[in-house]
Design a protein around this motif. Structure first.
Motif, short mmCIF file in Angstrom:
data_model
loop_
_atom_site.label_atom_id
_atom_site.label_comp_id
_atom_site.label_asym_id
_atom_site.label_seq_id
_atom_site.Cartn_x
_atom_site.Cartn_y
_atom_site.Cartn_z
N LEU A 12 -7.00 91.18 13.83
CA LEU A 12 -6.17 90.47 12.86
C LEU A 12 -5.75 91.12 11.65
O LEU A 12 -4.90 91.21 11.14
N LEU A 13 -6.99 91.85 11.03
CA LEU A 13 -6.86 92.55 9.86
C LEU A 13 -6.11 93.76 9.84
O LEU A 13 -5.87 94.28 8.94
N ASN A 14 -5.80 94.14 11.04
CA ASN A 14 -5.06 95.51 11.23
C ASN A 14 -3.56 95.25 11.76
O ASN A 14 -3.11 96.16 12.06
N MET A 15 -3.12 93.91 11.74
CA MET A 15 -1.97 93.60 12.23
C MET A 15 -1.24 93.81 11.11
O MET A 15 -0.97 92.83 10.02
N PRO A 16 -0.02 94.70 10.99
CA PRO A 16 0.72 94.89 9.80
C PRO A 16 1.84 93.78 9.73
O PRO A 16 2.53 93.23 8.70
N GLU A 17 2.04 93.18 10.84
CA GLU A 17 3.10 91.99 10.82
C GLU A 17 2.58 90.57 10.43
O GLU A 17 3.40 89.92 9.91
N LEU A 18 1.19 90.60 10.09
CA LEU A 18 0.93 89.38 9.15
C LEU A 18 1.04 89.38 7.55
O LEU A 18 1.30 90.42 6.88
N ASP A 57 1.49 88.08 32.96
CA ASP A 57 1.64 89.52 32.31
C ASP A 57 2.35 89.45 30.89
O ASP A 57 2.06 90.53 30.28
N HIS A 58 2.87 88.40 30.31
CA HIS A 58 3.60 88.57 29.29
C HIS A 58 3.25 87.26 28.31
O HIS A 58 2.59 86.28 29.08
N TYR A 59 3.52 87.44 27.27
CA TYR A 59 3.52 86.21 26.12
C TYR A 59 4.58 86.29 25.26
O TYR A 59 5.42 87.23 25.15
N TRP A 60 4.76 84.92 24.68
CA TRP A 60 6.11 84.86 23.78
C TRP A 60 5.39 85.00 22.30
O TRP A 60 4.48 84.87 22.21
N HIS A 61 6.61 85.37 21.55
CA HIS A 61 6.02 85.36 20.11
C HIS A 61 7.38 85.44 19.29
O HIS A 61 8.51 85.76 19.84
N GLU A 62 7.31 85.38 18.08
CA GLU A 62 8.22 85.21 17.08
C GLU A 62 8.25 86.20 15.99
O GLU A 62 7.11 86.65 15.86
N SER A 63 9.25 86.49 15.19
CA SER A 63 9.33 87.53 14.06
C SER A 63 10.33 87.02 13.25
O SER A 63 11.26 86.11 13.59
N ARG A 115 14.29 74.72 6.66
CA ARG A 115 13.55 74.98 7.92
C ARG A 115 13.58 76.50 8.19
O ARG A 115 14.38 77.18 9.12
N ARG A 116 12.59 77.19 7.58
CA ARG A 116 12.51 78.77 7.44
C ARG A 116 12.53 79.08 9.08
O ARG A 116 13.27 80.34 9.21
N GLU A 117 11.87 78.68 9.96
CA GLU A 117 11.56 78.83 11.31
C GLU A 117 12.93 78.94 12.10
O GLU A 117 12.97 79.64 12.98
N ALA A 118 13.89 78.44 11.70
CA ALA A 118 15.19 78.36 12.45
C ALA A 118 15.59 79.60 12.48
O ALA A 118 16.63 80.01 13.36
N ALA A 119 15.32 80.40 11.54
CA ALA A 119 15.97 81.87 11.68
C ALA A 119 15.15 83.05 12.19
O ALA A 119 15.43 84.04 12.51
N SER A 120 13.85 82.45 12.65
CA SER A 120 13.17 83.29 13.34
C SER A 120 13.90 83.85 14.91
O SER A 120 14.66 83.29 15.30
N ARG A 121 13.32 85.05 15.24
CA ARG A 121 13.66 85.81 16.45
C ARG A 121 12.70 85.52 17.26
O ARG A 121 11.57 85.42 16.99
N ASN A 148 1.20 84.78 18.25
CA ASN A 148 2.58 84.64 18.22
C ASN A 148 3.20 84.29 17.34
O ASN A 148 4.65 84.37 17.14
N LEU A 149 2.70 83.75 16.18
CA LEU A 149 3.53 83.31 15.12
C LEU A 149 2.93 84.11 13.89
O LEU A 149 2.39 83.66 12.93
N PRO A 150 3.23 85.18 13.72
CA PRO A 150 2.74 86.12 12.45
C PRO A 150 3.62 85.37 11.12
O PRO A 150 2.63 85.84 10.17
N THR A 151 4.59 84.62 11.05
CA THR A 151 5.05 84.27 9.81
C THR A 151 4.08 83.21 9.45
O THR A 151 4.16 82.63 8.24
#
Length: 281
Positions: free
Chosen positions: A150-156, A67-73, A88-94, A271-274
């Motif tokens: 993908l082309l319509n995802m503002p988080e990318l 029902d759910h999935y994980w992702h970072e921001s 290690r930039r990913e260390a600050a991800s939420r 999952n990993l827009p960064t």
């Protein structure tokens, strides 16, 4: 005719199953498959042009329910500094847990030439190598341009540069690695692919470095999507499909004639827009 994957595995292809149903029920034929039939297509090209689906991790919800999935921001401006995040930039991800969004219907149509269904072999070929090819194109639209594509995802991430397009692509690859990922996929317009193939070794260099390349008209020339698809993107898939005779919406075709439609049900999530970038000049 080249066999489909299903036939080589000892099962009937989607087209053969529908033909056999049609021999019994005529234009009332309607088959629901317990697989996503775009997976059944084997290209007749010597060097296949891969659809976007082939780049993604597909999660068949009929066999792996969830029902759910994980992702970072990325971190918010007010977040406290995290030691080591300057390297290690990913260390600050939420981190997040979200419900899987509703799956979208991907649909394709073809008109059936008069009496084609009276020739089982030709009708099977028409379904396997025309209807399903059209469905693969429609699936590319869903993955790239459709609602939630993908082309319509503002988080990318967006990366635009006045310099050479090739340099911008390579800079995006570096940015992905600076986030701890690896750029393993590139979606690019055929016009750009062949231009850079003709002008140098960029496309060969990327492929030798493990980058899976998808060529599609659905990405504008001068634009590409590049990043860590293996870890950063998933395609949630209902694991079922439908082929049936149906009345197409007005304006679908230039003339009135009996038509077939095929449907699948899926949605792409990141999952990993960064770790993905839309690159443009």
């Amino acid at each position: 005719m080249e066999q489909t994957l299903a036939e080589r595995g000892g099962q009937l292809s989607p087209g053969r199953r529908f033909v056999e149903e049609c021999l019994v029920k005529g234009t009332e034929a309607h088959i629901e498959y317990d697989v996503t039939i775009t997976d059944s297509l084997t290209s007749s090209r010597r060097k296949p042009r891969n659809p976007a689906r082939n780049m993604l991790k597909v999660v068949d919800l009929s066999r792996s329910p969830r029902d759910h999935y994980w992702h970072e921001s990325p971190p918010l401006p007010g977040d406290a500094p995290i030691p080591g995040a300057e390297v290690r930039r990913e260390a600050a991800s939420r981190f997040h847990r979200s419900p899987i969004p509703p799956l979208l219907t991907t649909r394709a149509w073809v008109q059936v030439p008069d009496r084609l269904w009276e020739d089982p072999e030709t009708f099977q070929s028409f379904i396997d190598y025309r209807l399903i090819v059209r469905l693969c194109t429609a699936e590319n639209v869903t993955i790239l341009q459709g609602e939630g594509g993908l082309l319509n995802m503002p988080e990318l991430g967006r990366m635009t540069d006045r310099g050479p397009f090739a340099a911008t692509l390579l800079r995006a690859c570096d940015e992905v690695e600076q986030m701890g990922g690896t750029a393993d996929g590139l979606i690019i317009n055929p016009a750009d692919f062949y231009r850079y193939m003709g002008e140098g070794t960029l496309m060969d260099d990327l492929e030798r470095n493990g980058v899976f390349i998808v060529r599609t008209r659905l990405v504008e020339p001068g634009t590409a999507v590049i990043g860590d698809f293996g870890h950063g993107v998933q395609l949630f898939d209902a694991g079922r499909s439908v082929i049936r005779f149906a009345e197409p919406p007005p304006g679908t075709f230039a003339e009135d004639r009996i038509a077939l439609t095929a449907e699948i049900y899926e949605r792409v999530v990141v999952n990993l827009p960064t770790n993905l970038f839309i690159v443009s000049l």
